[in-house]
Design a protein around this motif. Structure first.
Motif, PDB file in Angstrom:
ATOM      1  N   LEU A  58      45.794  33.662  62.799  1.00  0.00           N
ATOM      2  CA  LEU A  58      44.596  33.859  61.986  1.00  0.00           C
ATOM      3  C   LEU A  58      43.439  34.430  62.811  1.00  0.00           C
ATOM      4  O   LEU A  58      42.680  35.283  62.332  1.00  0.00           O
ATOM      5  CB  LEU A  58      44.186  32.540  61.322  1.00  0.00           C
ATOM      6  CG  LEU A  58      45.138  32.031  60.239  1.00  0.00           C
ATOM      7  CD1 LEU A  58      44.726  30.638  59.777  1.00  0.00           C
ATOM      8  CD2 LEU A  58      45.191  32.993  59.068  1.00  0.00           C
ATOM      9  N   LEU A  59      43.315  33.958  64.053  1.00  0.00           N
ATOM     10  CA  LEU A  59      42.283  34.514  64.926  1.00  0.00           C
ATOM     11  C   LEU A  59      42.573  35.989  65.232  1.00  0.00           C
ATOM     12  O   LEU A  59      41.648  36.817  65.273  1.00  0.00           O
ATOM     13  CB  LEU A  59      42.184  33.699  66.219  1.00  0.00           C
ATOM     14  CG  LEU A  59      41.540  32.323  66.081  1.00  0.00           C
ATOM     15  CD1 LEU A  59      41.659  31.546  67.390  1.00  0.00           C
ATOM     16  CD2 LEU A  59      40.081  32.457  65.660  1.00  0.00           C
ATOM     17  N   ALA A  60      43.856  36.308  65.425  1.00  0.00           N
ATOM     18  CA  ALA A  60      44.220  37.705  65.674  1.00  0.00           C
ATOM     19  C   ALA A  60      43.933  38.565  64.445  1.00  0.00           C
ATOM     20  O   ALA A  60      43.456  39.700  64.573  1.00  0.00           O
ATOM     21  CB  ALA A  60      45.700  37.799  66.060  1.00  0.00           C
ATOM     22  N   LEU A  61      44.208  38.040  63.259  1.00  0.00           N
ATOM     23  CA  LEU A  61      43.901  38.769  62.029  1.00  0.00           C
ATOM     24  C   LEU A  61      42.399  39.007  61.919  1.00  0.00           C
ATOM     25  O   LEU A  61      41.956  40.124  61.610  1.00  0.00           O
ATOM     26  CB  LEU A  61      44.419  38.004  60.799  1.00  0.00           C
ATOM     27  CG  LEU A  61      44.043  38.578  59.436  1.00  0.00           C
ATOM     28  CD1 LEU A  61      44.647  39.969  59.248  1.00  0.00           C
ATOM     29  CD2 LEU A  61      44.457  37.641  58.322  1.00  0.00           C
ATOM     30  N   SER A  62      41.633  37.954  62.197  1.00  0.00           N
ATOM     31  CA  SER A  62      40.170  38.108  62.144  1.00  0.00           C
ATOM     32  C   SER A  62      39.691  39.130  63.164  1.00  0.00           C
ATOM     33  O   SER A  62      38.824  39.972  62.864  1.00  0.00           O
ATOM     34  CB  SER A  62      39.487  36.762  62.413  1.00  0.00           C
ATOM     35  OG  SER A  62      39.791  35.860  61.379  1.00  0.00           O
ATOM     36  N   ILE A  66      41.508  32.678  53.460  1.00  0.00           N
ATOM     37  CA  ILE A  66      42.157  32.866  52.164  1.00  0.00           C
ATOM     38  C   ILE A  66      43.658  33.099  52.347  1.00  0.00           C
ATOM     39  O   ILE A  66      44.493  32.543  51.613  1.00  0.00           O
ATOM     40  CB  ILE A  66      41.490  34.007  51.376  1.00  0.00           C
ATOM     41  CG1 ILE A  66      40.092  33.576  50.932  1.00  0.00           C
ATOM     42  CG2 ILE A  66      42.341  34.415  50.175  1.00  0.00           C
ATOM     43  CD1 ILE A  66      39.253  34.690  50.330  1.00  0.00           C
ATOM     44  N   VAL A  67      44.022  33.896  53.331  1.00  0.00           N
ATOM     45  CA  VAL A  67      45.445  34.121  53.627  1.00  0.00           C
ATOM     46  C   VAL A  67      46.118  32.802  53.993  1.00  0.00           C
ATOM     47  O   VAL A  67      47.210  32.483  53.516  1.00  0.00           O
ATOM     48  CB  VAL A  67      45.610  35.171  54.750  1.00  0.00           C
ATOM     49  CG1 VAL A  67      47.034  35.201  55.271  1.00  0.00           C
ATOM     50  CG2 VAL A  67      45.192  36.547  54.255  1.00  0.00           C
ATOM     51  N   ALA A  68      45.461  32.016  54.853  1.00  0.00           N
ATOM     52  CA  ALA A  68      46.014  30.719  55.257  1.00  0.00           C
ATOM     53  C   ALA A  68      46.161  29.782  54.059  1.00  0.00           C
ATOM     54  O   ALA A  68      47.167  29.078  53.916  1.00  0.00           O
ATOM     55  CB  ALA A  68      45.134  30.082  56.320  1.00  0.00           C
ATOM     56  N   GLY A  69      45.165  29.759  53.188  1.00  0.00           N
ATOM     57  CA  GLY A  69      45.221  28.912  51.987  1.00  0.00           C
ATOM     58  C   GLY A  69      46.365  29.303  51.064  1.00  0.00           C
ATOM     59  O   GLY A  69      47.044  28.431  50.502  1.00  0.00           O
ATOM     60  N   ALA A  70      46.584  30.596  50.898  1.00  0.00           N
ATOM     61  CA  ALA A  70      47.675  31.054  50.038  1.00  0.00           C
ATOM     62  C   ALA A  70      49.031  30.648  50.612  1.00  0.00           C
ATOM     63  O   ALA A  70      49.914  30.163  49.888  1.00  0.00           O
ATOM     64  CB  ALA A  70      47.599  32.571  49.869  1.00  0.00           C
ATOM     65  N   ILE A  71      49.193  30.819  51.914  1.00  0.00           N
ATOM     66  CA  ILE A  71      50.462  30.426  52.555  1.00  0.00           C
ATOM     67  C   ILE A  71      50.665  28.916  52.450  1.00  0.00           C
ATOM     68  O   ILE A  71      51.766  28.449  52.138  1.00  0.00           O
ATOM     69  CB  ILE A  71      50.490  30.896  54.024  1.00  0.00           C
ATOM     70  CG1 ILE A  71      50.559  32.427  54.073  1.00  0.00           C
ATOM     71  CG2 ILE A  71      51.672  30.292  54.771  1.00  0.00           C
ATOM     72  CD1 ILE A  71      50.383  33.012  55.466  1.00  0.00           C
ATOM     73  N   ALA A  72      49.604  28.151  52.670  1.00  0.00           N
ATOM     74  CA  ALA A  72      49.695  26.693  52.560  1.00  0.00           C
ATOM     75  C   ALA A  72      50.064  26.271  51.137  1.00  0.00           C
ATOM     76  O   ALA A  72      50.872  25.364  50.934  1.00  0.00           O
ATOM     77  CB  ALA A  72      48.387  26.049  52.986  1.00  0.00           C
TER      78      ALA A  72
END
Length: 138
Positions: free
Chosen positions: A72-76, A95-101
Motif C-alpha cells: 500500500l505504501l508502494a502504491l501511494s 480504499i483498495v485495502a478495504g475492498a480486498i479486506a
C-alpha cells in the motif's frame, strides 16, 4: 388336552414375540449408540478442520500484514510520483485495502457457514435409521 396345548402354544408364542421385540429394541439401542459414535467422530473431525484452518489463517494474517502495508505504501508512492496529491494517493490505497479486506471477509464467512459444518453423514444415517425403526415397529 387341546386347550392345554393351545395355552402352552400361546405362551410360547408370547415368549417368542417378547424375545423378538427385546432383540429388536437391543439392536435399535446398539444402532443408536453407533450413530452417536459416528456423530462424535464427525464433529471431532470438523472441529479439527476448524482449528487447523484458524491456525493457518492466523499465521497467514500475521505474515501478510507487513507485506500488505508495504504494498500500500508502494502504491501511494507510485501515485504521488505520478502527480497525485499525498492525501488522495493514501485515500486510494486505503480504499483498495478495504475492498480486498471485504472480499476476504466475505469468503471467510462463507466458508464458516453452518451448512458447510453440519455433520451431513450422521444426519443422513439417522434418517435411514428412523425409517428402519418405523419399518420394525410395523
Amino acid at each position: 388336552m387341546t386347550i392345554q396345548h393351545d395355552i402352552e402354544t400361546s405362551q410360547n408364542d408370547l415368549r417368542t414375540i417378547s424375545t423378538l421385540v427385546a432383540e429388536a429394541m437391543g439392536q435399535f439401542a446398539k444402532l443408536f449408540q453407533n450413530e452417536i459414535d459416528l456423530a462424535k467422530a464427525e464433529l471431532s473431525d470438523r472441529a479439527q478442520k476448524i482449528t487447523g484452518a484458524a491456525g493457518l489463517l492466523a499465521g497467514g494474517a500475521l505474515l501478510v500484514i507487513p507485506a500488505f502495508v508495504m504494498a500500500l505504501l508502494a502504491l501511494s508512492a507510485a501515485l504521488i510520483s505520478a502527480g497525485w496529491s499525498q492525501p488522495l494517493s493514501y485515500l486510494t490505497s486505503a480504499i483498495v485495502a478495504g475492498a480486498i479486506a471485504g472480499v476476504l471477509f466475505a469468503v471467510g464467512i462463507n466458508r464458516l457457514d453452518a451448512r458447510n459444518l453440519a455433520p451431513r453423514e450422521t444426519i443422513r444415517q439417522l434418517e435411514k435409521d428412523k425409517d428402519t425403526v418405523k419399518g420394525m415397529v410395523r
